[in-house]
Scaffold this active site. Structure first.
Site, mmCIF file in Angstrom:
data_model
loop_
_atom_site.group_PDB
_atom_site.id
_atom_site.type_symbol
_atom_site.label_atom_id
_atom_site.label_comp_id
_atom_site.label_asym_id
_atom_site.label_seq_id
_atom_site.Cartn_x
_atom_site.Cartn_y
_atom_site.Cartn_z
ATOM 1 N N GLN A 113 -1.386 -27.967 1.433
ATOM 2 C CA GLN A 113 -2.707 -27.570 1.929
ATOM 3 C C GLN A 113 -2.587 -26.310 2.782
ATOM 4 O O GLN A 113 -3.589 -25.764 3.221
ATOM 5 C CB GLN A 113 -3.296 -28.700 2.778
ATOM 6 N N HIS A 130 -5.182 -24.767 -0.944
ATOM 7 C CA HIS A 130 -6.220 -24.169 -0.105
ATOM 8 C C HIS A 130 -6.115 -22.650 -0.024
ATOM 9 O O HIS A 130 -6.699 -22.039 0.865
ATOM 10 C CB HIS A 130 -6.186 -24.788 1.306
ATOM 11 N N ALA A 244 9.006 -33.014 10.904
ATOM 12 C CA ALA A 244 9.507 -32.703 9.564
ATOM 13 C C ALA A 244 10.821 -31.929 9.609
ATOM 14 O O ALA A 244 11.692 -32.126 8.756
ATOM 15 C CB ALA A 244 8.451 -31.894 8.813
HETATM 16 P P1 OAD Z 1 -4.087 -31.472 10.537
HETATM 17 O O1 OAD Z 1 -4.133 -30.567 11.706
HETATM 18 O O2 OAD Z 1 -5.288 -32.294 10.227
HETATM 19 O O3 OAD Z 1 -2.866 -32.478 10.677
HETATM 20 C C1 OAD Z 1 -1.586 -32.023 11.019
HETATM 21 C C2 OAD Z 1 -0.652 -33.200 11.005
HETATM 22 O O4 OAD Z 1 0.659 -32.705 11.273
HETATM 23 C C3 OAD Z 1 -0.936 -34.288 12.030
HETATM 24 O O5 OAD Z 1 -0.939 -35.544 11.390
HETATM 25 C C4 OAD Z 1 0.233 -34.170 13.006
HETATM 26 O O6 OAD Z 1 0.611 -35.434 13.540
HETATM 27 C C5 OAD Z 1 1.312 -33.644 12.096
HETATM 28 N N1 OAD Z 1 2.423 -32.934 12.759
HETATM 29 C C6 OAD Z 1 2.423 -32.207 13.907
HETATM 30 N N2 OAD Z 1 3.647 -31.709 14.144
HETATM 31 C C7 OAD Z 1 4.436 -32.105 13.121
HETATM 32 C C8 OAD Z 1 5.818 -31.893 12.783
HETATM 33 N N3 OAD Z 1 6.634 -31.171 13.554
HETATM 34 N N4 OAD Z 1 6.287 -32.457 11.634
HETATM 35 C C9 OAD Z 1 5.475 -33.202 10.846
HETATM 36 N N5 OAD Z 1 4.174 -33.421 11.125
HETATM 37 C C10 OAD Z 1 3.667 -32.883 12.236
HETATM 38 O O7 OAD Z 1 -3.643 -30.558 9.289
HETATM 39 P P2 OAD Z 1 -3.830 -30.849 7.728
HETATM 40 O O8 OAD Z 1 -3.671 -32.286 7.432
HETATM 41 O O9 OAD Z 1 -2.956 -29.886 7.030
HETATM 42 O O10 OAD Z 1 -8.226 -26.949 5.432
HETATM 43 O O11 OAD Z 1 -5.332 -30.430 7.536
HETATM 44 C C11 OAD Z 1 -5.872 -30.426 6.249
HETATM 45 C C12 OAD Z 1 -6.836 -29.291 6.092
HETATM 46 O O12 OAD Z 1 -7.813 -29.322 7.133
HETATM 47 C C13 OAD Z 1 -6.219 -27.915 6.236
HETATM 48 O O13 OAD Z 1 -5.619 -27.447 5.045
HETATM 49 C C14 OAD Z 1 -7.392 -27.076 6.601
HETATM 50 C C15 OAD Z 1 -8.042 -27.973 7.620
HETATM 51 O O14 OAD Z 1 -9.406 -27.773 7.805
HETATM 52 C C16 OAD Z 1 -8.652 -25.753 5.050
HETATM 53 O O15 OAD Z 1 -8.416 -24.742 5.685
HETATM 54 C C17 OAD Z 1 -9.436 -25.769 3.793
#
Ligand code: OAD
Length: 253
Positions: A113, A130, A244
């Site tokens: 994403q 995305h 990660a």
């Molecule tokens: P989020 O910001 O919703 O979630 C990020 C996730 O990464 C959370 O579950 C954190 O706990 C986790 N996290 C933080 N640090 C980490 C690490 N070091 N290792 C592993 N995990 C970690 O981001 P996305 O799920 O990517 O859409 O969000 C999805 C979409 O929402 C994005 O692509 C964007 C946003 O609106 C668009 O821009 C279309």
């Protein structure tokens, strides 16, 4: 089973179970989100303090209506993020995925994403659901996409050389469809994999999050890698709670 790095004994048990899942897998897919790039210094979206959507308004900065209302403001915001992405480097999590499993003999297909291009820079074969923040696309959809260009101005959105409309970042904004071809390829990969790693995503944005459900329903083992709980934990066979950049090298080594 949940293994958290804060409880090393349980974490080791869960890590061994996850390695067992991978041992017999020849088709491995990683579905990644912003968390996989957090250790490269790129902020996530939903972190309560540092997340982009805690500090900025997505309706203003991540929608076509917001862009049309104030193109220069939105363009400047993306220009700053673009510079941060250019300065960032792939971290050990990206590198482990690019190297693959089983000593590098089994590739890991990445569906992301993220728009930062760090998986590709690490060497992964990647489907970017995305879009990519370093590319631009004509706002009026004359069909032209433009590859990363160091000369993109920071202040005002440039004009499409093909049709004279404004260019916008080639990322999917709220209310927009994903590229159907990219989504179809991702769905096929999810339906055909033996193991899906769900890395660094909150799992709340669809259709991307639905790929984990597609994989699970088709019989794949689903392994979540994330320091925190996610919406997809209930669908997972295993949750490895840790960053990660540490968990993926340990899992895939
Ligand atoms: P989020 O910001 O919703 O979630 C990020 C996730 O990464 C959370 O579950 C954190 O706990 C986790 N996290 C933080 N640090 C980490 C690490 N070091 N290792 C592993 N995990 C970690 O981001 P996305 O799920 O990517 O859409 O969000 C999805 C979409 O929402 C994005 O692509 C964007 C946003 O609106 C668009 O821009 C279309």
């Amino acid at each position: 089973m949940i293994g958290s790095l804060g409880d090393p004994g349980r974490f080791d048990v869960a890590l061994r179970a996850a390695r067992d899942c991978l041992a017999g897998a020849s088709r491995i897919v990683a579905l990644t989100g912003a968390g996989v790039s957090a250790e490269s210094g790129i902020p996530t979206f939903r972190d309560a303090q540092s997340g982009l959507w805690a500090r900025f308004d997505p309706a203003q900065l991540a929608s076509e209506a917001g862009f049309r209302a104030d193109p220069a403001l939105v363009w400047r915001w993306y220009a700053e993020r673009r510079e941060a992405v250019r300065r960032a480097r792939p971290n050990p999590g990206h590198v482990a995925l690019a190297r693959g499993a089983h000593g590098g003999r089994t590739p890991v297909a990445v569906v992301t994403q993220n728009v930062d291009g760090l998986h590709a820079r690490a060497g992964s074969d990647v489907i970017e659901l995305h879009g990519n923040i370093l590319r631009t696309i004509c706002l009026e959809r004359c069909g032209q996409r433009y590859e990363p260009d160091d000369l993109l101005p920071a202040g005002e959105p440039p004009v499409c050389p093909a049709c004279g409309s404004q260019l916008r970042p080639d990322v999917v904004w709220f209310g927009e469809m994903l590229d159907p071809a990219a989504l179809l390829r991702a769905e096929r990969a999810a339906a055909a994999c033996h193991v899906m790693l769900v890395v660094g995503t909150s799992g709340i944005v669809f259709p991307a999050a639905g790929l984990a459900l597609v994989a699970g329903r088709a019989g794949a083992r689903v392994i979540v890698v994330n320091p925190d709980e996610t919406e997809l934990d209930g669908q997972a066979d295993l949750c490895l709670r840790g960053p990660a950049g540490s968990v993926l090298p340990a899992l895939l080594e």
